[in-house]
Design a protein around this motif. Structure first.
Motif, PDB file in Angstrom:
ATOM      1  N   ALA A 287       0.997  -1.159  -0.148  1.00 30.86           N
ATOM      2  CA  ALA A 287       0.090  -0.164  -0.092  1.00 30.86           C
ATOM      3  C   ALA A 287       0.972   1.163  -0.052  1.00 30.86           C
ATOM      4  O   ALA A 287       0.476   2.337  -0.433  1.00 30.86           O
ATOM      5  CB  ALA A 287      -0.914  -0.002   1.199  1.00 30.86           C
ATOM      6  N   ARG A 288       2.088   1.152   0.670  1.00 30.65           N
ATOM      7  CA  ARG A 288       3.004   2.247   0.770  1.00 30.65           C
ATOM      8  C   ARG A 288       3.725   2.598  -0.876  1.00 30.65           C
ATOM      9  O   ARG A 288       3.804   3.641  -1.025  1.00 30.65           O
ATOM     10  CB  ARG A 288       4.053   2.097   1.639  1.00 30.65           C
ATOM     11  N   THR A 289       3.823   1.522  -1.169  1.00 27.21           N
ATOM     12  CA  THR A 289       4.521   1.553  -2.707  1.00 27.21           C
ATOM     13  C   THR A 289       3.319   2.406  -3.539  1.00 27.21           C
ATOM     14  O   THR A 289       3.560   2.996  -4.471  1.00 27.21           O
ATOM     15  CB  THR A 289       4.610   0.185  -3.159  1.00 27.21           C
ATOM     16  N   LEU A 290       2.211   1.724  -3.585  1.00 30.73           N
ATOM     17  CA  LEU A 290       1.072   2.252  -4.356  1.00 30.73           C
ATOM     18  C   LEU A 290       0.863   3.561  -3.929  1.00 30.73           C
ATOM     19  O   LEU A 290       0.639   4.420  -5.047  1.00 30.73           O
ATOM     20  CB  LEU A 290      -0.316   1.610  -3.866  1.00 30.73           C
ATOM     21  N   GLY A 299       6.573  10.029  -1.900  1.00 32.64           N
ATOM     22  CA  GLY A 299       6.222   9.605  -0.444  1.00 32.64           C
ATOM     23  C   GLY A 299       4.932   9.392  -0.330  1.00 32.64           C
ATOM     24  O   GLY A 299       3.908   9.139  -1.020  1.00 32.64           O
ATOM     25  N   ASN A 300       4.636   9.277   1.099  1.00 29.45           N
ATOM     26  CA  ASN A 300       3.203   9.030   1.406  1.00 29.45           C
ATOM     27  C   ASN A 300       2.184  10.125   1.146  1.00 29.45           C
ATOM     28  O   ASN A 300       2.403  11.213   0.783  1.00 29.45           O
ATOM     29  CB  ASN A 300       3.132   8.704   2.854  1.00 29.45           C
ATOM     30  N   VAL A 301       0.839   9.825   1.392  1.00 30.97           N
ATOM     31  CA  VAL A 301      -0.093  10.615   1.209  1.00 30.97           C
ATOM     32  C   VAL A 301      -0.346  11.770   2.229  1.00 30.97           C
ATOM     33  O   VAL A 301      -0.770  12.923   1.789  1.00 30.97           O
ATOM     34  CB  VAL A 301      -1.501   9.878   0.802  1.00 30.97           C
ATOM     35  N   VAL A 337      -6.350  14.093   1.789  1.00 35.63           N
ATOM     36  CA  VAL A 337      -6.442  12.413   1.943  1.00 35.63           C
ATOM     37  C   VAL A 337      -5.467  12.135   2.789  1.00 35.63           C
ATOM     38  O   VAL A 337      -4.318  12.756   3.098  1.00 35.63           O
ATOM     39  CB  VAL A 337      -6.296  11.774   0.767  1.00 35.63           C
ATOM     40  N   ILE A 338      -5.771  11.471   4.142  1.00 42.86           N
ATOM     41  CA  ILE A 338      -4.958  10.925   5.033  1.00 42.86           C
ATOM     42  C   ILE A 338      -4.416   9.602   4.843  1.00 42.86           C
ATOM     43  O   ILE A 338      -3.245   9.293   4.746  1.00 42.86           O
ATOM     44  CB  ILE A 338      -5.764  10.926   6.394  1.00 42.86           C
ATOM     45  N   HIS A 339      -5.395   8.632   4.380  1.00 44.87           N
ATOM     46  CA  HIS A 339      -4.858   7.310   4.227  1.00 44.87           C
ATOM     47  C   HIS A 339      -5.795   7.033   2.832  1.00 44.87           C
ATOM     48  O   HIS A 339      -7.028   7.310   2.884  1.00 44.87           O
ATOM     49  CB  HIS A 339      -5.122   6.197   4.948  1.00 44.87           C
ATOM     50  N   LEU A 340      -4.969   5.995   2.131  1.00 43.72           N
ATOM     51  CA  LEU A 340      -5.809   5.379   0.951  1.00 43.72           C
ATOM     52  C   LEU A 340      -6.800   4.346   1.222  1.00 43.72           C
ATOM     53  O   LEU A 340      -7.678   4.137   0.483  1.00 43.72           O
ATOM     54  CB  LEU A 340      -4.782   5.008  -0.084  1.00 43.72           C
ATOM     55  N   PHE A 341      -6.690   3.938   2.558  1.00 42.86           N
ATOM     56  CA  PHE A 341      -7.415   2.832   3.181  1.00 42.86           C
ATOM     57  C   PHE A 341      -8.130   3.017   4.620  1.00 42.86           C
ATOM     58  O   PHE A 341      -7.684   3.931   5.164  1.00 42.86           O
ATOM     59  CB  PHE A 341      -6.403   1.655   3.335  1.00 42.86           C
ATOM     60  N   PRO A 342      -9.036   2.324   4.671  1.00 44.19           N
ATOM     61  CA  PRO A 342      -9.795   2.810   6.011  1.00 44.19           C
ATOM     62  C   PRO A 342      -9.153   1.848   7.314  1.00 44.19           C
ATOM     63  O   PRO A 342      -9.717   0.753   7.448  1.00 44.19           O
ATOM     64  CB  PRO A 342     -11.346   2.253   5.747  1.00 44.19           C
TER      65      PRO A 342
END
Length: 544
Positions: A287-290, A299-301, A337-342
């Motif tokens: 997920a970090r790579t995505l 880097g991260n979102v 956006v904080i995270h791409l996933f819940p």
């Protein structure tokens, strides 16, 4: 809010005077680190401590408590060193440390203890251990027998962290068997369907091959090259339930014996099947790579102020159309956006783990599954682990006890840290109850801490961190070399020290910013859990 934890290290037995002093000066160091100026602020923080039952927050002295000796940061004052010890305890400590300075004894301790038990018999062996190693390192056999020790330490300003350290006495062969069996999913044990194989191939296009998140028999005994950390091997769900009950008893003991907000430590590998942590860790790293791919390698979102509309546009331009459900679950706030996933859904005991991680693959232009399909039994095991975690943290909250989630090997750590951060968001709403542990011998520790601090700020929860150097460095290096992935550890002792100091500075700087803004300073709670004198002096020298 900052804490200083000091404890003894068996590899420094020749430094008896210095090591003993570290224990005795614990609270004096805490008080020095958290001293404030100004009577108005002091009164306000005293009231806050009474209201929240938070030990060692901001006030350095209270009128109705004894005055502590002047702090000697040279750690070379024999009078201060041995003030809390009897002559017998000093003599015993000297003998124990001398024995522990032998590499042969340390590396072969299990075999030697078995031989001693056979030669002297159970009763005499037990008596010998109580008079030496057990008597020196262990406060007591149960929650009642530890009370006299805790009272005496408290009279010298020392407060405890209760740690359940009993391990099963199993052979290497049994450890390897358990670990291999409990680290493989049911899908891996049988022939995968064509769809499952296609998902696996597609997932590898996000992050490539990640061998570190798969069990390897050579390193299945996680005690390999590890001398100073407890190790739990999964047997069944009933064993995990018993471990949870033991941890609950530790929480009860801390609450009843520490005269204030106590601290206890737990390990996640004691509460669930290792396979689930391995799979979740692999998903997190992919997920970090995505996230990095979506952000164009920036880097991260969380630090990019990416809006949901911009994210939708980028996915559309990549040819990915069926993103509606994915976008609905994205974690966001007014800044983006904080995270791409819940991720918070991980703590939902009714959620299905394998349905959570369907993500857009930019290289294939379609949605793919990052997590192999779990069986109903495995989904139930994950929910059981989450239930145990929620139970323990809720118990800690009810008892006003801080709970520290221990760090473990890097192939488990992404999952452990993510679950811990979500526990913080859920339970650290009024003060830091849950603390994550950060190992500063790892290259990415500073970046990890910065990201987690940013999440705490964005999602408005209290952040708790315990900073350690780490316990698995030899094993981590050997495993990376054998399996052919990048060594995650710092190259030298000096690099690790710099990482520790940089990470601590980042935390203390943010605490100072909170103070300067008139905000609540204990929104960030730090424990400086170091055996190192230079690090202690460094922490004391920082202006917060």
């Amino acid at each position: 809010m900052a804490f200083l934890k000091l404890s003894t290290s068996r590899k420094c037995s020749q430094l008896l005077l210095q090591e003993s002093l570290r224990n005795d000066l614990y609270t004096r160091l805490v008080r020095s680190l958290t001293t404030t100026n100004g009577s108005g602020e002091l009164q306000q923080q005293q009231q806050q401590r009474r209201n929240n039952s938070v030990a060692a927050t901001a006030a350095s002295t209270v009128d109705n408590k004894p005055k502590w000796d002047t702090l000697d940061t040279s750690f070379a004052n024999p009078e201060a060193t041995f003030k809390s010890k009897t002559t017998w305890e000093i003599f015993r400590a000297y003998i124990v440390y001398q024995l522990c300075s032998s590499n042969y004894l340390v590396e072969n301790n299990m075999q030697l203890m078995k031989i001693c038990k056979m030669v002297f018999g159970e009763k005499l062996f037990t008596l010998m251990m109580k008079m030496t190693f057990y008597g020196h390192f262990v406060a007591g056999e149960d929650q009642y027998r530890i009370v006299p020790t805790l009272k005496r330490l408290r009279s010298f300003g020392v407060k405890p962290i209760l740690d359940y350290s009993v391990e099963e006495d199993i052979t290497q062969e049994e450890a390897e068997k358990r670990e291999v069996e409990s680290s493989m999913s049911e899908v891996e044990k049988m022939d995968q369907s064509a769809a499952q194989k296609e998902d696996s191939v597609s997932a590898e296009k996000i992050g490539g091959s990640l061998p570190q998140y798969h069990v390897d028999k050579q390193f299945a005994d996680r005690r390999y090259k590890v001398q100073s950390a407890r190790t739990y091997f999964y047997l069944n769900e009933a064993t995990c339930e018993r471990n949870m009950e033991v941890f609950q008893n530790c929480l009860d003991a801390v609450a009843g014996a520490t005269y204030g907000t106590g601290i206890t430590a737990i390990k996640l590998t004691a509460l669930g099947r290792p396979q689930l942590l391995l799979q979740l860790s692999e998903v997190i790293m992919r997920a970090r790579t995505l996230a990095s791919e979506i952000m164009g390698g920036k880097g991260n979102v969380i630090g990019q102020q990416l809006t949901l509309e911009e994210l939708d546009k980028r996915l559309f331009e990549a040819g990915i159309k069926d993103t509606k459900k994915f976008l609905e679950k994205v974690t966001k706030d007014s800044q983006g956006v904080i995270h791409l996933f819940p991720w918070s859904g991980l703590l939902n005991e009714n959620s299905e783990l394998s349905d959570t991680f369907r993500v857009p693959c930019l290289k294939e232009g379609r949605m793919v599954r990052l997590l192999s399909q779990l069986s109903k039994k495995e989904e139930e095991m994950f929910r059981n682990m989450v239930h145990r975690l929620n139970t323990l943290v809720q118990t800690a909250t009810d008892l006003d006890v801080r709970i520290m989630i221990d760090a473990e090997q890097t192939y488990f750590q992404p999952a452990i840290s993510r679950l811990t951060l979500e526990l913080m968001q859920k339970y650290n709403t009024e003060k830091a109850v849950v603390f994550n542990t950060y190992q500063c011998y790892l290259k990415d520790t500073l970046n990890e801490v910065k990201t987690d601090l940013n999440q705490a700020k964005r999602q408005k929860f209290y952040f708790g961190a315990k900073l350690v150097r780490g316990a698995y460095i030899d094993q981590e290096r050997a495993r990376a070399a054998a399996l052919g992935y990048t060594d995650p550890t710092n190259p030298s002792y000096e690099a690790t020290t710099k990482m520790y100091h940089d990470t601590l500075t980042e935390c203390l700087t943010r605490i100072k910013v909170l103070k300067d803004q008139g905000d609540v300073a204990n929104k960030i709670g730090i424990m400086v859990a170091s055996h190192n004198e230079d690090t202690v002096r460094f922490a004391l020298s920082q202006d917060t």
